[in-house]
Design a protein around this motif. Structure first.
Motif, mmCIF file in Angstrom:
data_model
loop_
_atom_site.group_PDB
_atom_site.id
_atom_site.type_symbol
_atom_site.label_atom_id
_atom_site.label_comp_id
_atom_site.label_asym_id
_atom_site.label_seq_id
_atom_site.Cartn_x
_atom_site.Cartn_y
_atom_site.Cartn_z
ATOM 1 N N LYS A 197 -22.055 -3.328 -1.908
ATOM 2 C CA LYS A 197 -21.659 -2.920 -2.152
ATOM 3 C C LYS A 197 -20.786 -1.987 -3.147
ATOM 4 N N ASP A 198 -21.097 -1.050 -4.115
ATOM 5 C CA ASP A 198 -19.970 -0.642 -4.795
ATOM 6 C C ASP A 198 -18.784 -0.138 -4.174
ATOM 7 N N VAL A 199 -17.108 -0.806 -4.171
ATOM 8 C CA VAL A 199 -16.163 0.238 -3.596
ATOM 9 C C VAL A 199 -15.977 0.917 -4.195
ATOM 10 N N LYS A 200 -15.220 2.002 -3.715
ATOM 11 C CA LYS A 200 -14.801 2.857 -4.112
ATOM 12 C C LYS A 200 -13.493 3.193 -3.583
ATOM 13 N N LEU A 201 -11.908 2.974 -4.081
ATOM 14 C CA LEU A 201 -11.334 3.564 -3.485
ATOM 15 C C LEU A 201 -10.792 4.907 -3.542
ATOM 16 N N GLU A 202 -10.078 5.425 -2.665
ATOM 17 C CA GLU A 202 -10.467 6.862 -2.352
ATOM 18 C C GLU A 202 -8.911 7.467 -2.257
ATOM 19 N N ARG A 203 -8.146 7.049 -2.371
ATOM 20 C CA ARG A 203 -6.415 7.055 -2.150
ATOM 21 C C ARG A 203 -5.311 5.885 -1.690
ATOM 22 N N ALA A 204 -4.291 6.309 -1.816
ATOM 23 C CA ALA A 204 -3.198 5.560 -1.629
ATOM 24 C C ALA A 204 -1.877 6.096 -1.329
ATOM 25 N N VAL A 205 -1.197 5.656 -1.244
ATOM 26 C CA VAL A 205 -0.736 5.222 0.569
ATOM 27 C C VAL A 205 0.905 4.666 -0.352
ATOM 28 N N VAL A 206 1.970 5.296 -0.719
ATOM 29 C CA VAL A 206 3.334 4.293 -1.151
ATOM 30 C C VAL A 206 4.227 4.194 -0.430
ATOM 31 N N THR A 207 4.733 3.454 1.100
ATOM 32 C CA THR A 207 5.171 3.406 1.879
ATOM 33 C C THR A 207 6.774 2.543 1.272
ATOM 34 N N ASP B 104 -0.953 1.337 0.363
ATOM 35 C CA ASP B 104 -2.157 0.981 1.151
ATOM 36 C C ASP B 104 -3.019 1.938 0.029
ATOM 37 N N PHE B 105 -4.290 1.315 0.583
ATOM 38 C CA PHE B 105 -5.318 1.802 -0.299
ATOM 39 C C PHE B 105 -6.151 2.019 0.527
ATOM 40 N N TYR B 106 -6.939 2.550 0.994
ATOM 41 C CA TYR B 106 -8.178 3.454 1.482
ATOM 42 C C TYR B 106 -9.572 4.062 1.207
ATOM 43 N N THR B 107 -10.887 3.157 1.383
ATOM 44 C CA THR B 107 -11.967 3.730 1.525
ATOM 45 C C THR B 107 -12.526 5.293 1.361
ATOM 46 N N LYS B 108 -13.556 5.963 1.443
ATOM 47 C CA LYS B 108 -13.603 7.417 2.045
ATOM 48 C C LYS B 108 -14.246 6.849 3.293
ATOM 49 N N ASN B 109 -13.645 7.617 4.052
ATOM 50 C CA ASN B 109 -13.311 7.983 6.048
ATOM 51 C C ASN B 109 -12.318 6.735 6.379
ATOM 52 N N ASP B 110 -11.574 5.904 5.087
ATOM 53 C CA ASP B 110 -10.747 4.783 5.833
ATOM 54 C C ASP B 110 -11.673 4.080 6.644
ATOM 55 N N GLU B 111 -12.762 3.815 6.188
ATOM 56 C CA GLU B 111 -13.818 2.224 6.625
ATOM 57 C C GLU B 111 -12.489 0.855 6.218
ATOM 58 N N ALA B 112 -11.556 1.456 5.696
ATOM 59 C CA ALA B 112 -11.305 -0.547 4.802
ATOM 60 C C ALA B 112 -9.588 0.373 3.585
ATOM 61 N N ASN B 113 -8.574 -0.509 4.537
ATOM 62 C CA ASN B 113 -7.485 -0.341 4.004
ATOM 63 C C ASN B 113 -6.753 -1.364 3.818
ATOM 64 N N VAL B 114 -6.399 -1.667 2.797
ATOM 65 C CA VAL B 114 -5.430 -2.602 2.530
ATOM 66 C C VAL B 114 -4.114 -2.285 2.027
ATOM 67 N N THR B 115 -3.391 -3.052 2.514
ATOM 68 C CA THR B 115 -1.653 -2.973 2.024
ATOM 69 C C THR B 115 -1.330 -4.106 1.300
ATOM 70 N N LEU B 116 -0.759 -3.949 0.146
ATOM 71 C CA LEU B 116 -0.064 -5.043 -0.159
ATOM 72 C C LEU B 116 1.442 -4.878 -0.386
ATOM 73 N N ASP B 117 1.763 -5.824 -1.541
ATOM 74 C CA ASP B 117 3.474 -5.354 -1.661
ATOM 75 C C ASP B 117 3.728 -5.430 -2.953
ATOM 76 N N GLN B 118 4.414 -5.340 -3.544
ATOM 77 C CA GLN B 118 5.030 -4.878 -5.004
ATOM 78 C C GLN B 118 4.615 -6.192 -5.866
ATOM 79 N N LYS B 119 4.339 -7.289 -5.397
ATOM 80 C CA LYS B 119 3.740 -8.530 -6.005
ATOM 81 C C LYS B 119 2.486 -8.883 -6.001
ATOM 82 N N GLY B 120 1.491 -7.566 -4.907
ATOM 83 C CA GLY B 120 -0.112 -7.406 -5.292
ATOM 84 C C GLY B 120 -0.405 -8.426 -4.589
ATOM 85 N N THR B 121 0.669 -8.988 -3.800
ATOM 86 C CA THR B 121 0.409 -9.747 -2.023
ATOM 87 C C THR B 121 -0.143 -8.962 -1.044
ATOM 88 N N LEU B 122 -1.820 -9.884 -1.079
ATOM 89 C CA LEU B 122 -2.350 -9.035 0.642
ATOM 90 C C LEU B 122 -1.348 -9.684 1.876
#
Length: 364
Positions: free
Chosen positions: A104-114, A119-137
């Protein structure tokens, strides 16, 4: 932050998931539209390990706060529109999610910078990804169908739970795929069970099963009641219990669900690990601010020992009045002695100790 597992100053960081819902008594949606103009949020200098604090000024439903070793927060989260984020971070988040998205196509809904974390979230927070400043997962959480957890993972979970409580049939209602510093795993959960299985070894790494207090063995219940009497001067009637097992610990958590009183008992040694007067979440209505902490510590080191020592001796059978030193900050008091576990206490604004924990890692 409601924490069943004992969290201590030995941890490099603690992640608190703080529920943000706006007006609690209204129909305010949990997943509010993020806004880039959100102002800084006021937080107390340190947050108890068992609090959830609602900050209505923040428009997101989830805020991640990173803590240092003393339990003090380092950063406050801010919402960002996806359009505000650097493309390399967006692409890295999409790349991490796609293998589990079934084409399926992945659509990111929002980002949270801490701070340095994104942190990136898809719709309804079905997926959550956290990265550092280098883009490392750093972290990946994706909701999946229970059947997609895999037969081996499901079998491993069911066999483990059957050994823990063979009188029940556990049903998994939700599943998620996790990727963090400890590796890759699947989390399975139901009405009264949460269990995590390593996908590479098919071994259970974490389990939390809910029991009725009457199912807990008499010896453990007696220790918990004695601890409550030593702490608050009366025995507590426990109404709920959980068995928590992970790589480091194996313990019972007993709670009076009416008052929030909670105590953790090591399942092997039968010793008290943690005790707290009220583990219930703390909520604030729109416009309210959490009480500001005192600018200075309530007790001197000498006075802290004098006040805490009688309770600590009865609860943990440890005499902190002899050769123990005191450290910590504001409401956090850490009683230490070389070669011995630390005793970590928290006080409220009135100088009452509201929790005590044993940090066994400090003696290693």
């Amino acid at each position: 932050m409601h924490v069943n597992k004992l969290e201590s100053k030995s941890l490099k960081s603690i992640t608190a998931l703080l529920a943000i819902t706006g007006l609690l008594a209204t129909a305010t949606p949990l997943h509010a539209e993020p806004t880039s103009s959100t102002k800084d949020i006021y937080f107390p200098e340190s947050i108890s390990f068992n609090e959830i604090i609602t900050i209505p000024e923040f428009s997101s439903d989830t805020v991640k706060i990173y803590f240092d070793e003393s339990g003090k927060h380092n950063y406050v989260s801010k919402n960002k529109h996806i359009s505000e984020m650097d493309k390399k971070f967006v692409d890295a988040a999409l790349k991490a999610i796609k293998p589990y998205w079934k084409g399926k196509d992945v659509k990111l809904e929002r980002a949270v910078v801490t701070g340095p974390y994104i942190d990136f979230y898809t719709k309804n927070d079905e997926a959550n990804v956290t990265l550092d400043q280098k883009g490392t997962l750093l972290f990946l959480h994706i909701e999946i169908e229970v059947a997609d957890a895999g037969a081996k993972v499901l079998d491993a979970a069911k066999q483990y739970l059957n050994k823990l409580d063979g009188n029940r049939s556990f049903t998994f209602e939700r599943a998620s795929r996790l990727h963090d510093e400890s590796g890759q795993s699947v989390n399975l959960s139901g009405h009264d069970v949460h269990i995590t299985v390593d996908v590479n070894t098919n071994k259970v790494t974490n389990v939390n099963v809910t029991f009725k207090a009457g199912q807990v063995d008499y010896k453990t219940l007696k220790v918990a009641q004695q601890a409550s009497e030593s702490f608050i001067g009366k025995k507590v009637t426990f109404t709920g219990a959980s068995r928590i097992i992970d790589k480091e610990d194996n313990y019972w958590s007993l709670e009076d669900e009416k008052t929030g009183f909670q105590v953790a008992i090591d399942a092997k040694s039968g010793l008290v690990m943690h005790i707290v007067k009220n583990s219930k979440p703390v909520y604030y209505k729109a416009g309210e601010q959490p009480p500001k902490p005192s600018a200075k510590r309530y007790y001197t080191n000498k006075k802290a020992i004098a006040v805490a020592a009688p309770m600590v001796k009865k609860i943990f059978a440890v005499d902190i009045s002899k050769d123990y030193v005191v450290s910590g900050d504001l409401e956090l008091y850490i009683f230490s002695k070389k070669g011995k576990p630390d005793i970590v206490g928290m006080v409220d604004a009135k100088g009452q100790f509201i929790s005590f924990s044993v940090d066994n890692s400090s003696s290693k």
